[in-house]
Write a protein that holds these residues in place. Sequence first.
Motif, PDB file in Angstrom:
ATOM      1  N   ILE A  25      13.366  24.131 -12.232  1.00  0.00           N
ATOM      2  CA  ILE A  25      11.932  23.883 -12.053  1.00  0.00           C
ATOM      3  C   ILE A  25      11.213  24.176 -13.367  1.00  0.00           C
ATOM      4  CG2 ILE A  25       9.868  24.531 -10.737  1.00  0.00           C
ATOM      5  CD1 ILE A  25      11.759  25.604  -8.559  1.00  0.00           C
ATOM      6  N   CYS A  26      10.350  23.261 -13.810  1.00  0.00           N
ATOM      7  CA  CYS A  26       9.578  23.453 -15.038  1.00  0.00           C
ATOM      8  C   CYS A  26       8.102  23.654 -14.690  1.00  0.00           C
ATOM      9  CB  CYS A  26       9.700  22.229 -15.954  1.00  0.00           C
ATOM     10  SG  CYS A  26      11.346  21.949 -16.599  1.00  0.00           S
ATOM     11  N   PHE A  27       7.486  24.645 -15.304  1.00  0.00           N
ATOM     12  CA  PHE A  27       6.063  24.878 -15.058  1.00  0.00           C
ATOM     13  C   PHE A  27       5.441  25.649 -16.219  1.00  0.00           C
ATOM     14  CE2 PHE A  27       8.640  28.033 -12.894  1.00  0.00           C
ATOM     15  CZ  PHE A  27       8.135  29.241 -13.365  1.00  0.00           C
ATOM     16  N   GLY A  28       4.126  25.579 -16.288  1.00  0.00           N
ATOM     17  CA  GLY A  28       3.365  26.234 -17.340  1.00  0.00           C
ATOM     18  C   GLY A  28       2.008  25.577 -17.453  1.00  0.00           C
ATOM     19  N   GLU A  29       1.262  25.960 -18.469  1.00  0.00           N
ATOM     20  CA  GLU A  29      -0.086  25.432 -18.633  1.00  0.00           C
ATOM     21  C   GLU A  29      -0.030  23.970 -19.110  1.00  0.00           C
ATOM     22  OE1 GLU A  29      -1.699  28.259 -21.342  1.00  0.00           O
ATOM     23  OE2 GLU A  29      -1.500  29.924 -19.918  1.00  0.00           O
ATOM     24  N   ASP A  30      -0.548  23.077 -18.292  1.00  0.00           N
ATOM     25  CA  ASP A  30      -0.668  21.642 -18.621  1.00  0.00           C
ATOM     26  C   ASP A  30       0.671  20.918 -18.732  1.00  0.00           C
ATOM     27  OD1 ASP A  30      -3.499  21.855 -18.888  1.00  0.00           O
ATOM     28  OD2 ASP A  30      -3.238  22.678 -20.895  1.00  0.00           O
ATOM     29  N   VAL A  31       1.748  21.436 -18.160  1.00  0.00           N
ATOM     30  CA  VAL A  31       3.047  20.783 -18.352  1.00  0.00           C
ATOM     31  C   VAL A  31       3.265  19.600 -17.410  1.00  0.00           C
ATOM     32  CG1 VAL A  31       4.073  22.989 -19.055  1.00  0.00           C
ATOM     33  CG2 VAL A  31       4.389  22.203 -16.710  1.00  0.00           C
ATOM     34  N   LYS A  47       9.433  11.753 -12.967  1.00  0.00           N
ATOM     35  CA  LYS A  47      10.837  11.558 -12.612  1.00  0.00           C
ATOM     36  C   LYS A  47      11.298  12.496 -11.502  1.00  0.00           C
ATOM     37  CE  LYS A  47      12.401  10.003 -17.181  1.00  0.00           C
ATOM     38  NZ  LYS A  47      13.329  10.283 -18.316  1.00  0.00           N
ATOM     39  N   HIS A  48      10.801  13.739 -11.532  1.00  0.00           N
ATOM     40  CA  HIS A  48      11.388  14.762 -10.658  1.00  0.00           C
ATOM     41  C   HIS A  48      10.417  15.324  -9.621  1.00  0.00           C
ATOM     42  CE1 HIS A  48      14.921  14.703 -13.242  1.00  0.00           C
ATOM     43  NE2 HIS A  48      14.116  14.803 -14.282  1.00  0.00           N
ATOM     44  N   GLY A  49       9.180  14.859  -9.651  1.00  0.00           N
ATOM     45  CA  GLY A  49       8.240  15.230  -8.605  1.00  0.00           C
ATOM     46  C   GLY A  49       7.371  16.422  -8.954  1.00  0.00           C
ATOM     47  N   LYS A  50       6.223  16.487  -8.253  1.00  0.00           N
ATOM     48  CA  LYS A  50       5.252  17.537  -8.509  1.00  0.00           C
ATOM     49  C   LYS A  50       5.718  18.909  -8.053  1.00  0.00           C
ATOM     50  CE  LYS A  50       1.198  14.513  -8.363  1.00  0.00           C
ATOM     51  NZ  LYS A  50      -0.111  14.246  -7.716  1.00  0.00           N
ATOM     52  N   ALA A  51       6.705  18.964  -7.192  1.00  0.00           N
ATOM     53  CA  ALA A  51       7.213  20.261  -6.737  1.00  0.00           C
ATOM     54  C   ALA A  51       8.141  20.909  -7.757  1.00  0.00           C
ATOM     55  CB  ALA A  51       7.949  20.102  -5.406  1.00  0.00           C
ATOM     56  N   ARG A  52       8.605  20.114  -8.740  1.00  0.00           N
ATOM     57  CA  ARG A  52       9.572  20.644  -9.712  1.00  0.00           C
ATOM     58  C   ARG A  52       9.052  20.627 -11.146  1.00  0.00           C
ATOM     59  NH1 ARG A  52      14.932  17.790  -9.501  1.00  0.00           N
ATOM     60  NH2 ARG A  52      15.532  19.582 -10.764  1.00  0.00           N
ATOM     61  N   CYS A  53       7.894  20.046 -11.369  1.00  0.00           N
ATOM     62  CA  CYS A  53       7.261  20.079 -12.690  1.00  0.00           C
ATOM     63  C   CYS A  53       5.759  20.103 -12.457  1.00  0.00           C
ATOM     64  CB  CYS A  53       7.670  18.870 -13.523  1.00  0.00           C
ATOM     65  SG  CYS A  53       6.953  18.879 -15.197  1.00  0.00           S
ATOM     66  N   PHE A  54       5.126  21.244 -12.736  1.00  0.00           N
ATOM     67  CA  PHE A  54       3.726  21.387 -12.326  1.00  0.00           C
ATOM     68  C   PHE A  54       2.968  22.346 -13.243  1.00  0.00           C
ATOM     69  CE2 PHE A  54       6.526  24.071  -9.795  1.00  0.00           C
ATOM     70  CZ  PHE A  54       6.016  25.338  -9.997  1.00  0.00           C
ATOM     71  N   ASN A  55       1.646  22.224 -13.167  1.00  0.00           N
ATOM     72  CA  ASN A  55       0.758  23.088 -13.936  1.00  0.00           C
ATOM     73  C   ASN A  55       0.598  24.443 -13.259  1.00  0.00           C
ATOM     74  OD1 ASN A  55       0.326  20.837 -15.532  1.00  0.00           O
ATOM     75  ND2 ASN A  55      -1.673  20.363 -14.655  1.00  0.00           N
ATOM     76  N   THR A  56       0.330  25.442 -14.080  1.00  0.00           N
ATOM     77  CA  THR A  56      -0.002  26.776 -13.573  1.00  0.00           C
ATOM     78  C   THR A  56      -1.414  27.131 -14.036  1.00  0.00           C
ATOM     79  OG1 THR A  56       0.772  27.920 -15.552  1.00  0.00           O
ATOM     80  CG2 THR A  56       2.412  27.485 -13.836  1.00  0.00           C
ATOM     81  N   PRO A  57      -1.995  28.157 -13.435  1.00  0.00           N
ATOM     82  CA  PRO A  57      -3.249  28.684 -13.994  1.00  0.00           C
ATOM     83  C   PRO A  57      -3.014  29.220 -15.410  1.00  0.00           C
ATOM     84  CG  PRO A  57      -2.883  29.502 -11.769  1.00  0.00           C
ATOM     85  CD  PRO A  57      -1.610  28.839 -12.190  1.00  0.00           C
ATOM     86  N   GLN A  61       0.808  36.346 -17.694  1.00  0.00           N
ATOM     87  CA  GLN A  61       1.467  37.364 -16.869  1.00  0.00           C
ATOM     88  C   GLN A  61       1.859  36.783 -15.520  1.00  0.00           C
ATOM     89  OE1 GLN A  61      -0.883  40.844 -16.017  1.00  0.00           O
ATOM     90  NE2 GLN A  61       0.892  42.046 -15.405  1.00  0.00           N
ATOM     91  N   GLY A  62       0.993  35.945 -14.968  1.00  0.00           N
ATOM     92  CA  GLY A  62       1.289  35.313 -13.691  1.00  0.00           C
ATOM     93  C   GLY A  62       2.420  34.304 -13.798  1.00  0.00           C
ATOM     94  N   ILE A  63       2.463  33.561 -14.914  1.00  0.00           N
ATOM     95  CA  ILE A  63       3.533  32.574 -15.097  1.00  0.00           C
ATOM     96  C   ILE A  63       4.898  33.255 -15.070  1.00  0.00           C
ATOM     97  CG2 ILE A  63       4.573  30.979 -16.777  1.00  0.00           C
ATOM     98  CD1 ILE A  63       1.704  30.292 -17.687  1.00  0.00           C
ATOM     99  N   ILE A  64       5.040  34.349 -15.822  1.00  0.00           N
ATOM    100  CA  ILE A  64       6.341  35.014 -15.884  1.00  0.00           C
ATOM    101  C   ILE A  64       6.617  35.817 -14.620  1.00  0.00           C
ATOM    102  CG2 ILE A  64       7.814  36.563 -17.209  1.00  0.00           C
ATOM    103  CD1 ILE A  64       7.125  33.868 -18.552  1.00  0.00           C
ATOM    104  N   GLN A  82       2.414  28.421 -23.571  1.00  0.00           N
ATOM    105  CA  GLN A  82       1.927  27.332 -24.411  1.00  0.00           C
ATOM    106  C   GLN A  82       2.039  27.618 -25.909  1.00  0.00           C
ATOM    107  OE1 GLN A  82      -2.363  25.789 -24.282  1.00  0.00           O
ATOM    108  NE2 GLN A  82      -1.273  24.416 -22.904  1.00  0.00           N
ATOM    109  N   PHE A  83       1.753  28.845 -26.320  1.00  0.00           N
ATOM    110  CA  PHE A  83       1.974  29.315 -27.682  1.00  0.00           C
ATOM    111  C   PHE A  83       2.553  30.719 -27.605  1.00  0.00           C
ATOM    112  CE2 PHE A  83      -1.159  26.051 -28.480  1.00  0.00           C
ATOM    113  CZ  PHE A  83      -0.791  25.519 -29.720  1.00  0.00           C
ATOM    114  N   ALA A  84       3.518  31.026 -28.481  1.00  0.00           N
ATOM    115  CA  ALA A  84       4.118  32.358 -28.471  1.00  0.00           C
ATOM    116  C   ALA A  84       3.082  33.451 -28.716  1.00  0.00           C
ATOM    117  CB  ALA A  84       5.226  32.444 -29.524  1.00  0.00           C
ATOM    118  N   ASP A  85       1.995  33.109 -29.410  1.00  0.00           N
ATOM    119  CA  ASP A  85       0.923  34.072 -29.650  1.00  0.00           C
ATOM    120  C   ASP A  85       0.324  34.601 -28.345  1.00  0.00           C
ATOM    121  OD1 ASP A  85       0.031  33.205 -32.814  1.00  0.00           O
ATOM    122  OD2 ASP A  85       1.027  31.714 -31.577  1.00  0.00           O
ATOM    123  N   TYR A  86       0.452  33.818 -27.261  1.00  0.00           N
ATOM    124  CA  TYR A  86      -0.146  34.201 -25.985  1.00  0.00           C
ATOM    125  C   TYR A  86       0.887  34.725 -24.997  1.00  0.00           C
ATOM    126  CZ  TYR A  86      -4.088  31.865 -28.056  1.00  0.00           C
ATOM    127  OH  TYR A  86      -5.094  31.507 -28.916  1.00  0.00           O
TER     128      TYR A  86
END
Length: 325
Positions: A25-31, A47-57, A61-64, A82-86
């Motif tokens: 499953i792939c997810f993150g900001e604006d992915v 290709k793989h659907g919204k359940a397996r590739c989606f945006n997060t808030p 901290q919430g993403i991880i 989105q950036f390692a700085d964040y």
Amino acid sequence: MATMNMLQAINNALDIAMAEDEKVICFGEDVGIFGGVFRATSHLQEKHGKARCFNTPLVEQGIIGFANGLAAQGSVPVAEIQFADYIFPAFDQIVNETAKFRYRSGDLFNVGGLTIRTPYGGGIAGGLYHSQSPEAYFTHTPGLKVVVPRNPYQAKGLLLAAIRDPDPVLFLEPKRLYRAAVGEVPEEDYQLPIGEADITKEGTDISVVGWGAQMEVIGKAVELAEEQGIACEVIDLRTLLPWDADTVVESVLKTGRLVVSHEAPLTGGFAGEVAATIQERCFLYLESPIARVTGLDTPFPLVLEKEYLPDHLKIFEAIRESVNF
């Protein structure tokens, strides 16, 4: 084989992993539809659907934390920061949860299926908040693996290996190379070994070690050195945790000299770990002090980015001084 830039190679690796295993499953900001700020995940939602590739808030901290929970339940999450700085708001989740989950439970539970992708490093005029190289913070954390590709071929093979690795992996992508690095990449599935360095050039006079985008800079410095008759052995670590000390030791036992280069600041940078290990294991074979060519001990500047970065001239000068010591 196909000609790909690094972004295309990463996208291809994610597509292959998702097609092979529905638990990926792939997810993150604006992915999602947007494909991420650099478009690394373009078309994966189609290709793989919204359940397996989606945006997060917009909450690292919430993403991880979410990724840890998914991985603990048997999913194979590929979380993008989105950036390692964040990544620092997620630092507690990564070092106190991701890295320790297996050990605190006596291996009853683990989050080994987790991969964290993030673009890092300078060279894009990103200023203080879009240019940092935070790898050393994470190499101090047992329980993680830290991987850095230098070109499209490595990006695909190492990312597929990271996604399938039994340990959580932080996958640092040199964003300066996203579109600048172009090369031939196999279209089929393949993996490159995590934890093994790559000797990109053999030589007898001095060993030069780096990783990621710095390998291109090292290559230019080595060309200048060879014009003066200096035969450099060039090593790309590829993996910083665990790093391949044996390959570097074997090289320095042959050459007697070592230069290590990275973009991150000097103090506490990973070059210090490499230097300390080589000093312990190769002391009687060293012909000159181990040299570090790094970024400066300042916040990453905007206008003075070129002065900050360890360029090919700085590395060449370190090579020359080491050989002439």
